[in-house]
Design a protein around this motif. Structure first.
Motif, PDB file in Angstrom:
ATOM      1  N   TRP A   1      65.066  36.641  46.397  1.00 13.68           N
ATOM      2  CA  TRP A   1      65.206  35.964  47.675  1.00 13.68           C
ATOM      3  C   TRP A   1      64.088  36.342  48.638  1.00 13.68           C
ATOM      4  CZ3 TRP A   1      68.603  32.154  47.983  1.00 13.68           C
ATOM      5  CH2 TRP A   1      69.747  32.169  47.158  1.00 13.68           C
ATOM      6  N   THR A   2      63.703  35.379  49.446  1.00  6.43           N
ATOM      7  CA  THR A   2      62.829  35.631  50.585  1.00  6.43           C
ATOM      8  C   THR A   2      63.602  35.252  51.843  1.00  6.43           C
ATOM      9  OG1 THR A   2      61.906  33.392  50.622  1.00  6.43           O
ATOM     10  CG2 THR A   2      60.788  35.053  49.226  1.00  6.43           C
ATOM     11  N   LEU A   3      63.086  35.642  52.997  1.00  6.28           N
ATOM     12  CA  LEU A   3      63.761  35.286  54.247  1.00  6.28           C
ATOM     13  C   LEU A   3      63.895  33.769  54.359  1.00  6.28           C
ATOM     14  CD1 LEU A   3      63.325  36.876  57.718  1.00  6.28           C
ATOM     15  CD2 LEU A   3      63.149  34.401  57.508  1.00  6.28           C
ATOM     16  N   LYS A   4      62.842  33.066  53.971  1.00  8.80           N
ATOM     17  CA  LYS A   4      62.850  31.606  54.081  1.00  8.80           C
ATOM     18  C   LYS A   4      63.871  30.974  53.148  1.00  8.80           C
ATOM     19  CE  LYS A   4      59.697  27.638  53.970  1.00  8.80           C
ATOM     20  NZ  LYS A   4      58.289  27.214  53.766  1.00  8.80           N
ATOM     21  N   SER A   5      63.911  31.470  51.901  1.00  6.40           N
ATOM     22  CA  SER A   5      64.830  30.870  50.931  1.00  6.40           C
ATOM     23  C   SER A   5      66.281  31.219  51.227  1.00  6.40           C
ATOM     24  CB  SER A   5      64.457  31.298  49.509  1.00  6.40           C
ATOM     25  OG  SER A   5      64.600  32.702  49.361  1.00  6.40           O
TER      26      SER A   5
ATOM     27  N   SER B   1      66.455  36.748  60.480  1.00  9.91           N
ATOM     28  CA  SER B   1      65.667  37.895  60.935  1.00  9.91           C
ATOM     29  C   SER B   1      66.405  38.665  62.022  1.00  9.91           C
ATOM     30  CB  SER B   1      64.311  37.418  61.454  1.00  9.91           C
ATOM     31  OG  SER B   1      63.555  38.502  61.943  1.00  9.91           O
ATOM     32  N   ASN B   2      67.024  37.943  62.956  1.00 10.56           N
ATOM     33  CA  ASN B   2      67.757  38.605  64.030  1.00 10.56           C
ATOM     34  C   ASN B   2      68.955  39.391  63.501  1.00 10.56           C
ATOM     35  OD1 ASN B   2      66.076  37.676  66.046  1.00 10.56           O
ATOM     36  ND2 ASN B   2      67.327  35.869  66.519  1.00 10.56           N
ATOM     37  N   ALA B   3      69.605  38.873  62.472  1.00  9.81           N
ATOM     38  CA  ALA B   3      70.768  39.566  61.911  1.00  9.81           C
ATOM     39  C   ALA B   3      70.386  40.947  61.388  1.00  9.81           C
ATOM     40  CB  ALA B   3      71.378  38.729  60.794  1.00  9.81           C
ATOM     41  N   PHE B   4      69.172  41.064  60.837  1.00 10.93           N
ATOM     42  CA  PHE B   4      68.718  42.335  60.282  1.00 10.93           C
ATOM     43  C   PHE B   4      67.985  43.206  61.306  1.00 10.93           C
ATOM     44  CE2 PHE B   4      69.430  39.991  56.377  1.00 10.93           C
ATOM     45  CZ  PHE B   4      69.959  40.962  55.531  1.00 10.93           C
ATOM     46  N   ASN B   5      67.209  42.568  62.179  1.00 11.21           N
ATOM     47  CA  ASN B   5      66.294  43.336  63.021  1.00 11.21           C
ATOM     48  C   ASN B   5      66.619  43.332  64.511  1.00 11.21           C
ATOM     49  OD1 ASN B   5      64.591  43.966  60.768  1.00 11.21           O
ATOM     50  ND2 ASN B   5      63.764  41.889  60.886  1.00 11.21           N
ATOM     51  N   ARG B   6      67.359  42.318  64.980  1.00 12.41           N
ATOM     52  CA  ARG B   6      67.650  42.217  66.424  1.00 12.41           C
ATOM     53  C   ARG B   6      69.113  41.823  66.619  1.00 12.41           C
ATOM     54  NH1 ARG B   6      63.370  38.497  69.340  1.00 12.41           N
ATOM     55  NH2 ARG B   6      64.243  39.585  71.145  1.00 12.41           N
TER      56      ARG B   6
ATOM     57  N   ILE C   1      76.713  36.680  58.488  1.00 17.18           N
ATOM     58  CA  ILE C   1      75.406  36.487  57.840  1.00 17.18           C
ATOM     59  C   ILE C   1      75.098  37.633  56.894  1.00 17.18           C
ATOM     60  CG2 ILE C   1      72.918  36.335  58.245  1.00 17.18           C
ATOM     61  CD1 ILE C   1      73.592  34.927  60.916  1.00 17.18           C
ATOM     62  N   LEU C   2      75.324  38.860  57.349  1.00 20.56           N
ATOM     63  CA  LEU C   2      75.029  40.018  56.505  1.00 20.56           C
ATOM     64  C   LEU C   2      75.910  40.045  55.276  1.00 20.56           C
ATOM     65  CD1 LEU C   2      74.510  42.853  59.178  1.00 20.56           C
ATOM     66  CD2 LEU C   2      72.771  41.561  57.935  1.00 20.56           C
ATOM     67  N   GLU C   3      77.181  39.651  55.427  1.00 20.94           N
ATOM     68  CA  GLU C   3      78.097  39.623  54.277  1.00 20.94           C
ATOM     69  C   GLU C   3      77.640  38.596  53.250  1.00 20.94           C
ATOM     70  OE1 GLU C   3      82.865  38.965  53.289  1.00 20.94           O
ATOM     71  OE2 GLU C   3      82.150  38.972  55.372  1.00 20.94           O
ATOM     72  N   SER C   4      77.213  37.413  53.732  1.00 24.04           N
ATOM     73  CA  SER C   4      76.720  36.375  52.818  1.00 24.04           C
ATOM     74  C   SER C   4      75.461  36.833  52.092  1.00 24.04           C
ATOM     75  CB  SER C   4      76.439  35.086  53.604  1.00 24.04           C
ATOM     76  OG  SER C   4      77.616  34.568  54.172  1.00 24.04           O
ATOM     77  N   CYS C   5      74.558  37.491  52.827  1.00 24.04           N
ATOM     78  CA  CYS C   5      73.322  37.999  52.212  1.00 24.04           C
ATOM     79  C   CYS C   5      73.630  39.044  51.149  1.00 24.04           C
ATOM     80  CB  CYS C   5      72.413  38.584  53.285  1.00 24.04           C
ATOM     81  SG  CYS C   5      71.647  37.342  54.369  1.00 24.04           S
ATOM     82  N   GLN C   6      74.608  39.898  51.443  1.00 22.04           N
ATOM     83  CA  GLN C   6      74.963  40.947  50.483  1.00 22.04           C
ATOM     84  C   GLN C   6      75.514  40.339  49.198  1.00 22.04           C
ATOM     85  OE1 GLN C   6      78.050  43.626  51.821  1.00 22.04           O
ATOM     86  NE2 GLN C   6      77.426  45.232  50.407  1.00 22.04           N
TER      87      GLN C   6
ATOM     88  N   TYR D   1      70.615  39.746  48.738  1.00 28.95           N
ATOM     89  CA  TYR D   1      69.449  39.811  49.627  1.00 28.95           C
ATOM     90  C   TYR D   1      69.631  40.986  50.589  1.00 28.95           C
ATOM     91  CZ  TYR D   1      66.059  38.477  53.243  1.00 28.95           C
ATOM     92  OH  TYR D   1      65.029  38.472  54.146  1.00 28.95           O
ATOM     93  N   SER D   2      68.673  41.933  50.574  1.00 28.76           N
ATOM     94  CA  SER D   2      68.826  43.157  51.364  1.00 28.76           C
ATOM     95  C   SER D   2      68.044  43.149  52.670  1.00 28.76           C
ATOM     96  CB  SER D   2      68.399  44.384  50.539  1.00 28.76           C
ATOM     97  OG  SER D   2      67.064  44.241  50.102  1.00 28.76           O
ATOM     98  N   GLY D   3      67.386  42.043  52.963  1.00 32.37           N
ATOM     99  CA  GLY D   3      66.672  41.956  54.230  1.00 32.37           C
ATOM    100  C   GLY D   3      65.210  41.621  54.063  1.00 32.37           C
ATOM    101  N   PRO D   4      64.519  41.357  55.179  1.00 28.07           N
ATOM    102  CA  PRO D   4      63.092  41.025  55.124  1.00 28.07           C
ATOM    103  C   PRO D   4      62.285  42.118  54.445  1.00 28.07           C
ATOM    104  CG  PRO D   4      63.998  40.580  57.305  1.00 28.07           C
ATOM    105  CD  PRO D   4      65.060  41.318  56.543  1.00 28.07           C
ATOM    106  N   ASN D   5      61.232  41.724  53.733  1.00 25.63           N
ATOM    107  CA  ASN D   5      60.367  42.661  53.012  1.00 25.63           C
ATOM    108  C   ASN D   5      59.664  43.605  53.983  1.00 25.63           C
ATOM    109  OD1 ASN D   5      57.539  43.378  51.868  1.00 25.63           O
ATOM    110  ND2 ASN D   5      58.757  42.819  50.069  1.00 25.63           N
ATOM    111  N   LYS D   6      59.951  44.904  53.837  1.00 20.31           N
ATOM    112  CA  LYS D   6      59.401  45.880  54.779  1.00 20.31           C
ATOM    113  C   LYS D   6      57.880  46.002  54.660  1.00 20.31           C
ATOM    114  CE  LYS D   6      63.382  46.947  56.470  1.00 20.31           C
ATOM    115  NZ  LYS D   6      63.727  46.513  57.836  1.00 20.31           N
TER     116      LYS D   6
END
Length: 346
Positions: free
Chosen positions: A7-11, A24-29, A41-46, A50-55
């Protein structure tokens, strides 16, 4: 929802039917979303893996990774076993951690700093790396560089006055022009051999720490009117007990036997003390010995070692502060002499 391997942030945003900015806001802001919305959002990503934007990508975009590479002079394996280097690393890490900056240990025997250059904010270099190519790479890199115990014209540096410290400790050990003096040097030669040094290579640029200490010894010897014979300097390739014992035994079985031994590290001096004891000789009556570094073992030796305490942890603190503050000045920190019982008090 369909399965996706990477996964990417866009996909992930497309999969969830929301904007890139919302993910992005869900993970960073988190302050930009309600608590309930963010948790959904975080539950769906999990669930999707998907663990978040590429550091790494974030770091490249921001131009900051909050990681500093600490370039060691030798292999990481050797350096973490050296008490002086360990104190320096402790000093660096204690300052960086308070600023939420991570530390990456980088071997001075490596081929190229470019292996990590894109992922770090810069370099703190402790001592001249064993691989000379790294010195030129550090000199020319666009990243921030702070050096400790050597200088590459990058301006930000920290160290002690090694020549003066060696002179001061020698003055305590040398008593008269009749003293027979031996010097157990540390990396006076670019060689892995433990051997006598009959001729030193010409210094190109800034003298090494070892050569600065040697200059301090030689100054004190000259002031006393004593003579340093041309077979009385040893090269020891690394500061370890086993290697130092080889030079210690050779020096102590020389004819005539030296009655003053100046050592460029405490580990070397402790090996000398062990060998003197094994020979049934007395310190300081038969032989006077001094070290350099101020490691804990020096004060616990029998007898306690007279040595230069160079405040390695404080040096690490200062190196990290110079880096964080993006300083461009050279700092000389104080040292002090720890008086043990390996030289006469008079």
């Amino acid at each position: 929802m369909s399965e996706q391997k990477s996964w990417t942030l866009k996909s992930i945003a497309k999969e969830l039917g929301i904007s890139n900015a919302t993910v992005s806001n869900a993970f960073n802001r988190p302050d930009q979303l309600s608590k309930k919305r963010r948790e959904e959002i975080l539950e769906s990503c999990q669930k999707l893996g998907y663990s978040g934007p590429n550091k790494a990508a974030q770091s490249l975009r921001k131009g900051q990774s909050n990681i500093v590479a600490l370039v060691l002079p030798d292999s990481v394996e050797y350096m973490i076993s050296d008490p002086v280097a360990s104190d320096f690393v402790k000093g660096v890490s204690s300052v960086l951690e308070k600023s939420n900056v991570n530390l990456l240990l980088f071997s001075g025997a490596s081929e190229n700093i470019n292996a990590v250059s894109d992922f770090v904010d810069g370099f703190i270099c402790y001592g001249s790396p064993r691989n000379p190519n790294l010195v030129e790479q550090l000199r020319t890199t666009a990243k921030k560089v702070v050096t400790a115990d050597f200088d590459i014209d990058r301006k930000a540096s920290v160290g002690i006055d090694n020549e003066q410290a060696a002179y001061d400790i020698s003055k305590l050990a040398i008593k008269s022009k009749n003293d027979d003096i031996a010097i157990l040097g540390l990396r006076l030669l670019d060689s892995n051999l433990t051997c006598r040094v009959y001729e030193l290579p010409d210094d190109e640029g800034t003298p090494s720490i070892a050569h600065k200490r040697l200059a301090g010894y030689q100054k004190a010897i000259k002031e006393h009117g004593a003579e340093l014979r041309n077979d009385r300097i040893w090269n020891i390739p690394k500061s370890s007990h086993e290697v130092a014992l080889i030079a210690a035994r050779e020096a102590l079985t020389s004819t005539p036997r030296p009655n003053v031994i100046l050592c460029m590290s405490d580990l070397i001096a402790l090996a000398v003390l062990q060998e003197i004891c094994a020979m049934g000789l007395n310190v300081p009556n038969d032989i006077r010995v001094v070290g350099f570094d101020g490691i804990d073992e020096a004060s616990r030796s029998t007898p306690p070692l007279t040595t230069v305490h160079q405040n390695s942890e404080e040096k690490g603190n200062m190196a990290a502060e110079l880096f964080i503050n993006r300083a461009t000045n050279a700092v000389v920190i104080p040292y002090h002499i720890e008086i043990g019982h390996t030289v006469n008090s008079n």
